[in-house]
Structure formats: structure tokens, C-alpha cells
Design an enzyme around this catalytic site. Sequence first.
Site, short mmCIF file in Angstrom:
data_model
loop_
_atom_site.label_atom_id
_atom_site.label_comp_id
_atom_site.label_asym_id
_atom_site.label_seq_id
_atom_site.Cartn_x
_atom_site.Cartn_y
_atom_site.Cartn_z
N ARG A 49 0.95 -1.04 0.24
CA ARG A 49 0.09 -0.01 -0.32
C ARG A 49 1.34 1.67 -0.41
O ARG A 49 1.85 1.29 0.66
CB ARG A 49 -0.54 -0.26 1.05
CG ARG A 49 -2.19 -1.00 1.05
CD ARG A 49 -2.96 -0.67 2.01
NE ARG A 49 -3.73 -2.47 2.34
CZ ARG A 49 -4.54 -2.60 1.24
NH1 ARG A 49 -4.69 -1.95 0.51
NH2 ARG A 49 -5.33 -3.89 1.91
N ASP A 50 0.62 2.37 -0.80
CA ASP A 50 1.31 3.39 -1.23
C ASP A 50 1.30 4.05 0.46
O ASP A 50 -0.10 4.08 1.53
CB ASP A 50 0.95 4.37 -2.32
CG ASP A 50 1.00 5.71 -2.56
OD1 ASP A 50 2.24 5.70 -2.99
OD2 ASP A 50 1.89 6.00 -1.76
N ILE A 51 2.30 4.48 0.45
CA ILE A 51 2.05 5.18 2.45
C ILE A 51 1.16 6.68 2.85
O ILE A 51 0.90 7.27 3.55
CB ILE A 51 3.71 5.62 2.37
CG1 ILE A 51 3.76 5.37 4.14
CG2 ILE A 51 4.25 6.45 1.89
CD1 ILE A 51 5.35 6.04 4.52
N ASN A 89 4.64 6.46 -13.19
CA ASN A 89 5.03 8.25 -13.80
C ASN A 89 6.96 7.71 -14.48
O ASN A 89 7.31 6.82 -13.93
CB ASN A 89 4.96 8.76 -11.97
CG ASN A 89 3.95 9.25 -11.97
OD1 ASN A 89 2.71 9.24 -12.76
ND2 ASN A 89 3.46 9.52 -10.74
N GLU A 108 8.86 10.15 -8.42
CA GLU A 108 9.34 10.39 -7.96
C GLU A 108 11.12 9.01 -6.94
O GLU A 108 11.79 9.88 -6.50
CB GLU A 108 9.08 10.78 -6.10
CG GLU A 108 7.99 11.78 -6.41
CD GLU A 108 6.97 12.24 -5.63
OE1 GLU A 108 6.50 11.25 -4.14
OE2 GLU A 108 5.68 13.17 -5.32
N HIS A 162 7.46 1.58 -10.56
CA HIS A 162 6.37 1.21 -10.26
C HIS A 162 4.60 1.40 -10.72
O HIS A 162 4.66 2.37 -11.53
CB HIS A 162 6.20 1.41 -8.51
CG HIS A 162 5.93 2.59 -8.27
ND1 HIS A 162 8.17 3.45 -8.93
CD2 HIS A 162 5.72 3.90 -8.65
CE1 HIS A 162 7.70 4.96 -9.03
NE2 HIS A 162 6.15 5.36 -8.58
N HIS A 168 1.42 2.29 -10.17
CA HIS A 168 0.33 2.76 -9.23
C HIS A 168 -1.11 2.11 -9.04
O HIS A 168 -1.84 2.26 -10.58
CB HIS A 168 0.15 4.29 -9.23
CG HIS A 168 1.22 5.03 -8.73
ND1 HIS A 168 1.05 5.40 -7.46
CD2 HIS A 168 2.01 5.27 -9.59
CE1 HIS A 168 1.98 6.75 -7.33
NE2 HIS A 168 2.78 6.06 -8.50
#
Length: 118
Positions: free
Chosen positions: A32-34, A90, A98, A103, A105
Site C-alpha cells: 500500500r502507498d504510504i 510515472n 519520485e 512501480h 500505481h
Amino acid sequence: MDMAEDTIFSKIVRGEIPADIVYRDDLVTAFRDINPLTPTHVLIVPNETIPTLADVSADDEAVLGRMLRVAADIAAAEGIAEDGYRVMINCRDHGGQEVYHLHLHLMGGRPLGGMVRR
Ligand code: AMP
């Protein structure tokens, strides 16, 4: 190990820093994205570091396919497949990347609207 491959995501893959891992196999790890932007926001990463989508080669086709299939499976498990969701990668500076460890999403759980703000 080459320190260029030592990203925050490679540390998550190796279990060196904590993450809310939802899936892992021989090729990919999902967690899970933080800082979630949507009710479901999961990142799917290759276990071996590939910095960006611009760095993939023909040898990476199996892992890229696995990333997409796992995204669909996680979406189903999260209960967002019927309403729909978005998958996004991205790439580099203009793409707003970033973390330089490829990765995908997986985002959903609410209507996401248009794709890119003008
Ligand atoms: P991107 O802008 O595509 O590189 O996305 C990087 C994503 O990684 C952002 O959505 C961050 O919230 C997320 N992120 C950064 N560090 C962590 C972490 N330690 N665990 C989970 N997600 C993270």
C-alpha cells in the site's frame, strides 16, 4: 549489491523497512502507498530494480506482464474491479516520478475523473 539499485522500494522488497504488503511472488511485490491518494492505492514493483519504464528491455517483458496481471488480481481482491480503477506509471522528471524503482500505481475506490489536469 550495486548501491544504485538500493532504492526505498528495494528495501521494502527485501523486508529491510516495513510496508503493508498485499502480495508478493518470485517477480513482483505489491504494497500500500504510504500516502494514499485514493481509497485503494497499491504500488506494484519488480523485485529486481529497474529504475524507470524508459529502462526496460525485452528481457523485462515477463515482469511487466506480471505487474499488470497482479494489478488486476489485487483490484478484484480489493473489490474495486466492477466499478473500475486506474493503473499508472510515472516516468522520469516530466512524468513526476519520485522513486526511481519502476512501480505501477493501482488506484481506485472512487471516481477518478479526467486523466491529466490542464
Ligand atoms: P511516483 O511519484 O510515481 O514515483 O510515486 C512514488 C510513490 O511512492 C508515492 O505515491 C509515495 O507516496 C510512495 N511512497 C514513498 N515511500 C513509500 C514507502 N516507504 N512506502 C509506501 N509508499 C511509499
